[in-house]
Design a protein around this motif. Structure first.
Motif, PDB file in Angstrom:
ATOM      1  N   UNK A   1       0.794  -1.235   0.000  1.00  0.00           N
ATOM      2  CA  UNK A   1       0.000   0.000   0.000  1.00  0.00           C
ATOM      3  C   UNK A   1       0.824   1.282   0.000  1.00  0.00           C
ATOM      4  N   UNK A   2       2.126   1.176   0.187  1.00  0.00           N
ATOM      5  CA  UNK A   2       2.940   2.386   0.260  1.00  0.00           C
ATOM      6  C   UNK A   2       4.409   2.027   0.101  1.00  0.00           C
ATOM      7  N   UNK A   3       5.251   3.056   0.022  1.00  0.00           N
ATOM      8  CA  UNK A   3       6.697   2.880  -0.050  1.00  0.00           C
ATOM      9  C   UNK A   3       7.243   2.871   1.382  1.00  0.00           C
ATOM     10  N   UNK A   4       7.997   1.841   1.725  1.00  0.00           N
ATOM     11  CA  UNK A   4       8.497   1.699   3.093  1.00  0.00           C
ATOM     12  C   UNK A   4       9.348   2.875   3.552  1.00  0.00           C
ATOM     13  N   UNK A   5      10.096   3.449   2.625  1.00  0.00           N
ATOM     14  CA  UNK A   5      11.067   4.467   3.004  1.00  0.00           C
ATOM     15  C   UNK A   5      10.659   5.877   2.588  1.00  0.00           C
TER      16      UNK A   5
ATOM     17  N   UNK B   1      12.221  14.982   8.594  1.00  0.00           N
ATOM     18  CA  UNK B   1      13.013  13.754   8.504  1.00  0.00           C
ATOM     19  C   UNK B   1      12.523  12.646   9.448  1.00  0.00           C
ATOM     20  N   UNK B   2      12.083  13.001  10.644  1.00  0.00           N
ATOM     21  CA  UNK B   2      11.764  11.987  11.646  1.00  0.00           C
ATOM     22  C   UNK B   2      10.451  11.267  11.469  1.00  0.00           C
ATOM     23  N   UNK B   3       9.691  11.595  10.452  1.00  0.00           N
ATOM     24  CA  UNK B   3       8.340  11.046  10.327  1.00  0.00           C
ATOM     25  C   UNK B   3       8.295   9.530  10.149  1.00  0.00           C
ATOM     26  N   UNK B   4       9.391   8.913   9.665  1.00  0.00           N
ATOM     27  CA  UNK B   4       9.414   7.458   9.475  1.00  0.00           C
ATOM     28  C   UNK B   4      10.365   6.759  10.453  1.00  0.00           C
ATOM     29  N   UNK B   5      10.805   7.480  11.469  1.00  0.00           N
ATOM     30  CA  UNK B   5      11.753   6.909  12.429  1.00  0.00           C
ATOM     31  C   UNK B   5      11.044   6.412  13.685  1.00  0.00           C
TER      32      UNK B   5
ATOM     33  N   UNK C   1      13.265  15.002  19.705  1.00  0.00           N
ATOM     34  CA  UNK C   1      13.837  15.470  18.434  1.00  0.00           C
ATOM     35  C   UNK C   1      12.789  15.488  17.340  1.00  0.00           C
ATOM     36  N   UNK C   2      11.884  14.497  17.345  1.00  0.00           N
ATOM     37  CA  UNK C   2      10.828  14.444  16.331  1.00  0.00           C
ATOM     38  C   UNK C   2       9.813  15.563  16.530  1.00  0.00           C
TER      39      UNK C   2
ATOM     40  N   UNK D   1       9.366  22.989  14.205  1.00  0.00           N
ATOM     41  CA  UNK D   1      10.195  23.920  13.441  1.00  0.00           C
ATOM     42  C   UNK D   1       9.832  23.918  11.956  1.00  0.00           C
ATOM     43  N   UNK D   2       9.219  22.813  11.492  1.00  0.00           N
ATOM     44  CA  UNK D   2       8.786  22.729  10.096  1.00  0.00           C
ATOM     45  C   UNK D   2       7.420  23.391   9.886  1.00  0.00           C
TER      46      UNK D   2
END
Length: 297
Positions: free
Chosen positions: A170-174, A194-198, A218-219, A225-226
Motif C-alpha cells: 500500500x505504500x513505499x516503506x522508506x 526527517x523523523x516522520x518514518x523513524x 527530536x521528532x 520547526x517545520x
C-alpha cells in the motif's frame, strides 16, 4: 459495505481510550462494519519473540484464526499490532509451504486449546490501509463536510507500520505518502520532516528512558520547526511517547514543546463533521485546543 474482524488491541482499550472511541465514530460515519474480536489476546508488541518465536506465532495465529472463522480480514488501528500480527501472518503463510512441520506445530497448540486452526486465508490490515486501499480516498473526500483548511499536519508513521513486514503493497516503506494523501483529502496541509518514518523511542523507554525521550523530543521539535500545528500518528504506542510523555520529554531536551498529537481517526472524523466531544480529544496530555480553535470548533 466494508466489513472487518476488528482487533482493537490493548492500548486503545486503556491508556488511549480515545483511539477506540474515534475509530468507532469514524467507521460508523463511513458505514464500515466492525465485528470486534473480544476473545483476542495481546499481540505481545514484539516482546514474546524475545523469549520464544513459537509463542509469538501461536498467540497471533489464534488472533488471525478468530478473524478467519468469520471469513473476514483482521483490522487493527495500531501500527505495532499491525507489524507484529502482519509479520506472523507472513511467516506462517510461508511456513505452510516451506516448513509444514512448524506450521502444524503451531496449529497443534491451537487444537490443544480447542481453538480454530490458522489457515492463512485472511489479510491483516491497518485502518490506514483500509481507508486508502479499500474505502478509497475519492470516496472519503465525498464524505468531508468540514475541510481542515489551513491545518498543518505532520505525519508520524513510526517503524512498525512500514518496515516490520516483508511486503507492503500500500505504500513505499522508506518514502511513504499514505498519511499525507489522507491529509490532502480532508483539506489539511502535509508537513514533511526527517523523523516522520523513524522510531518514536517507545521500545527504549523501559530501560533507556533518557535516550527514548531525546528521540521523541527530536521528532516533536523538528515537526514544530517545520511549521506543524499537530502530529498525526497511526500508532497508540507512538502516541504515548509523543503525547503522554511530552512534558517529561520537554524537560529532558530542555526545550518548550506543546505540540498536539492526534490519532488518525480523530483527524479524519473532524473532517466528517463529528463533534470533538465524541472523539476523546479532551483525554490528551498535550491540549488539542489550539487545533480545534484553528479549525473553528
Amino acid at each position: 459495505m466494508l466489513k472487518y474482524a476488528y482487533y482493537p488491541g490493548c492500548v486503545a482499550q486503556g491508556a488511549c481510550r480515545e483511539l477506540y472511541l474515534s475509530t468507532a465514530a469514524l467507521t460508523n460515519a463511513l458505514g464500515i462494519e466492525l465485528i470486534e474480536l473480544k476473545k483476542a489476546a495481546c499481540c505481545g508488541s514484539g516482546t514474546y519473540k524475545e523469549d520464544s518465536q513459537l509463542l509469538e506465532d501461536t498467540v497471533n495465529a489464534r488472533n488471525i484464526a478468530l478473524a478467519e472463522s468469520l471469513n473476514l480480514p483482521l483490522l487493527t488501528h495500531c501500527s505495532t499490532c499491525q507489524g507484529v500480527i502482519g509479520h506472523v501472518d507472513e511467516r506462517l503463510k510461508e511456513a505452510k509451504i516451506k516448513d509444514p512441520e512448524y506450521f502444524e506445530q503451531v496449529n497443534g497448540f491451537l487444537k490443544k486449546e480447542h481453538c480454530s486452526p490458522y489457515q492463512g486465508t485472511s489479510e491483516v490490515k491497518h485502518l490506514l490501509w483500509a481507508l486508502v486501499a479499500d474505502y478509497g480516498l475519492k470516496n472519503l473526500k465525498e464524505k468531508v463536510t468540514k475541510k481542515l483548511s489551513g491545518l498543518n499536519c505532520a505525519a508520524f508513521y513510526g517503524c512498525y507500520l512500514l518496515r516490520s513486514q516483508d511486503h507492503l503493497p500500500y505504500d513505499n516503506k522508506f518514502a511513504p505518502e499514505s498519511l499525507e494523501n489522507v491529509f490532502r483529502t480532508v483539506g489539511a496541509n502535509p508537513i514533511y520532516y526527517q523523523g516522520r518514518t523513524q522510531c518514536c523511542g517507545w521500545p527504549l523507554a523501559s530501560y533507556a528512558t533518557k535516550e527514548s525521550f531525546k528521540l521523541a523530543g527530536s521528532h516533536v521539535l523538528e515537526a514544530m520547526e517545520a511549521g506543524a500545528d499537530c502530529l498525526v500518528t497511526p500508532c497508540p504506542l507512538c502516541h504515548l511517547n509523543l503525547d503522554s510523555r511530552q512534558p517529561e520529554v520537554a524537560k529532558v531536551i530542555n526545550h518548550k514543546l506543546g505540540l498536539p498529537v492526534l490519532h488518525l481517526p480523530q483527524l479524519v472524523s473532524l473532517a466528517l463533521g463529528i463533534s470533538p466531544d465524541k472523539l476523546g480529544l479532551d483525554r490528551h496530555v498535550v491540549s488539542t485546543r489550539p487545533v480545534l480553535e484553528k479549525l473553528g470548533f
